[in-house]
Structures are given as C-alpha cells and as structure tokens.
Design an enzyme around this catalytic site. Structure first.
Site, short mmCIF file in Angstrom:
data_model
loop_
_atom_site.label_atom_id
_atom_site.label_comp_id
_atom_site.label_asym_id
_atom_site.label_seq_id
_atom_site.Cartn_x
_atom_site.Cartn_y
_atom_site.Cartn_z
CB CYS A 1 -0.94 -0.01 1.20
SG CYS A 1 -1.97 -1.50 1.27
CG ASN A 2 3.17 2.41 3.32
OD1 ASN A 2 1.98 2.18 3.47
ND2 ASN A 2 3.97 2.70 4.32
#
Length: 230
Positions: free
Chosen positions: A118-119
């Site tokens: 996600c990052n």
C-alpha cells in the site's frame, strides 16, 4: 541547488495520509514490534493535530477483512471522514486524490500498512501522476517481514521518496523551541510517546524544575519504616 526536497517540513507545506492502520493489516506486520508501531503512528497523528496538519485517513475492505482504524487514531480525529477503498493503492481512489488536491500541499507524509504494498504503490503513483513529494515515515509503517519493509523502503528511496521517522517529523514541524504556541503540545506528545526522551523530559520537569508530576491523581507517599532485622 534548487530542489523542493531541500525545504524542511513545516506546518504550512505538509499534509499527512494514514493508510490502512487497521487490526488485520497490523496482524501481518513482522518488521517492527506492533505495539511500537501503534505508539509511533498515534504519536504522529497527535503531532499532526497539534500543528494543524491536513490529515487523510483511508482504509481498505474494513468490514470484510481489515477491521476499523485503531481507536487511538480515531480519538485524535473524532470528526474525520474515513475514506474507504477497494484498491490496495490509495491513489486509485478518486476520493483520496480529491482530498490530497484540496489540501493543497505538495509534501505528503505517509504512514501506512503494508510498506511493500500500500505504501509503495501509493508513493510511486502519487509522484508519477500527481507530482507530489513523498516523505515515508519508516517507523510508523510496517511490512510483512523485515526484508519486505527494508527493500520496499530502498525501492522508494531510489525513486525519490524521502525516508523519515515520526519523531523527526514532529521536531521538524516544531523547529524552534521559542514557538510557544505548540511547545506544550509537543512536550505532551514527547512524554507520552517518545520513550527514553519522554522519560528524560518527565525527570527534568519534576526533579530539576520541581514541576508537578503528570499523573492526574494525588498519590500519598509513605516514608520508609525500617522493619526489625533478626
């Protein structure tokens, strides 16, 4: 040399996005102690609140898989709207893009789970398509293994992401101890979340400067009474 990355973080040029700090996501984290992770991201959230930093909280598959954002974060922002997504990449959700644009800050500070998914996808997409600068809070993010976190951080740094820690961000926002409007709030965050640094502040306040202790009660202290020794 004229580069926006040479500008320090200030309350005027930054926004924060908290991505998927949800229980099921945290269960998979192996790169950092989970309680330390929660302590750090809550400290970062409190710092953002103290400095008036525009903050986005976004979640993925809350009801079907990931669970709700930590209550400690929600208590910092009790009236915040949570931006729910289906995509692992927050950039794929138009609500997130609109919120980032509305905040009007090109420096995005990111704390999220997981670092390698996600990052990373959000950081690369926001830089490529949105022309944002990304500051990745390494100790308020976590991956499914130390390798997963570390290699994701390396990949992002190679792409131009700036790695930071949550306390670094807090103190960069404060910058000068003469800034009294935020001094007390910063000291409160430090004593609650900064480990040995915070313990040192408590010690200095109470033992050196003779201030009252931070506890809310009034604990009576009974002096030593030597018991008979045979």
């Amino acid at each position: 040399m004229n580069s926006p990355k040479l500008e320090v973080l200030t309350p005027h040029n930054s926004q924060l996005i908290i991505i998927d700090h949800q229980p099921q996501m945290a269960f998979g984290v192996q790169s950092i102690d989970r309680q330390t992770l929660k302590n750090n991201v809550v400290g970062l959230a409190k710092a953002a609140k103290a400095f008036g930093i525009p903050t986005i909280i976004t979640t993925v598959e809350t009801d079907s898989f990931s669970g709700k954002t930590y209550p400690e974060i929600l208590d910092v922002f009790p009236d915040h709207v949570i931006l729910e997504r289906t995509s692992m990449n927050s950039w794929d959700d138009q609500k997130v893009r609109d919120a980032l644009a509305k905040n009007g800050k090109k420096k995005i500070i990111v704390a999220g789970l997981w670092t390698e998914v996600c990052n990373t996808t959000f950081a690369l997409s926001a830089m490529l398509e949105g022309d944002y600068e990304i500051y990745m809070v390494a100790d308020a993010s976590g991956g499914t293994s130390k390798d997963a976190h570390d290699f994701a951080m390396q990949r992002m740094v190679q792409a131009g992401v700036v790695p930071v820690t949550w306390q670094q961000v807090l103190l960069e926002w404060q910058r000068d101890w003469k800034n009294r409007d935020t001094y007390d709030a910063v000291m409160k965050i430090v004593t609650e979340h900064s480990g040995a640094y915070g313990m040192g502040v408590d010690y200095a306040y109470t033992m050196v400067h003779k201030a009252q202790a931070r506890n809310q009660g009034h604990n009576e202290v009974l002096g030593p009474v030597a018991a008979p020794v045979r």
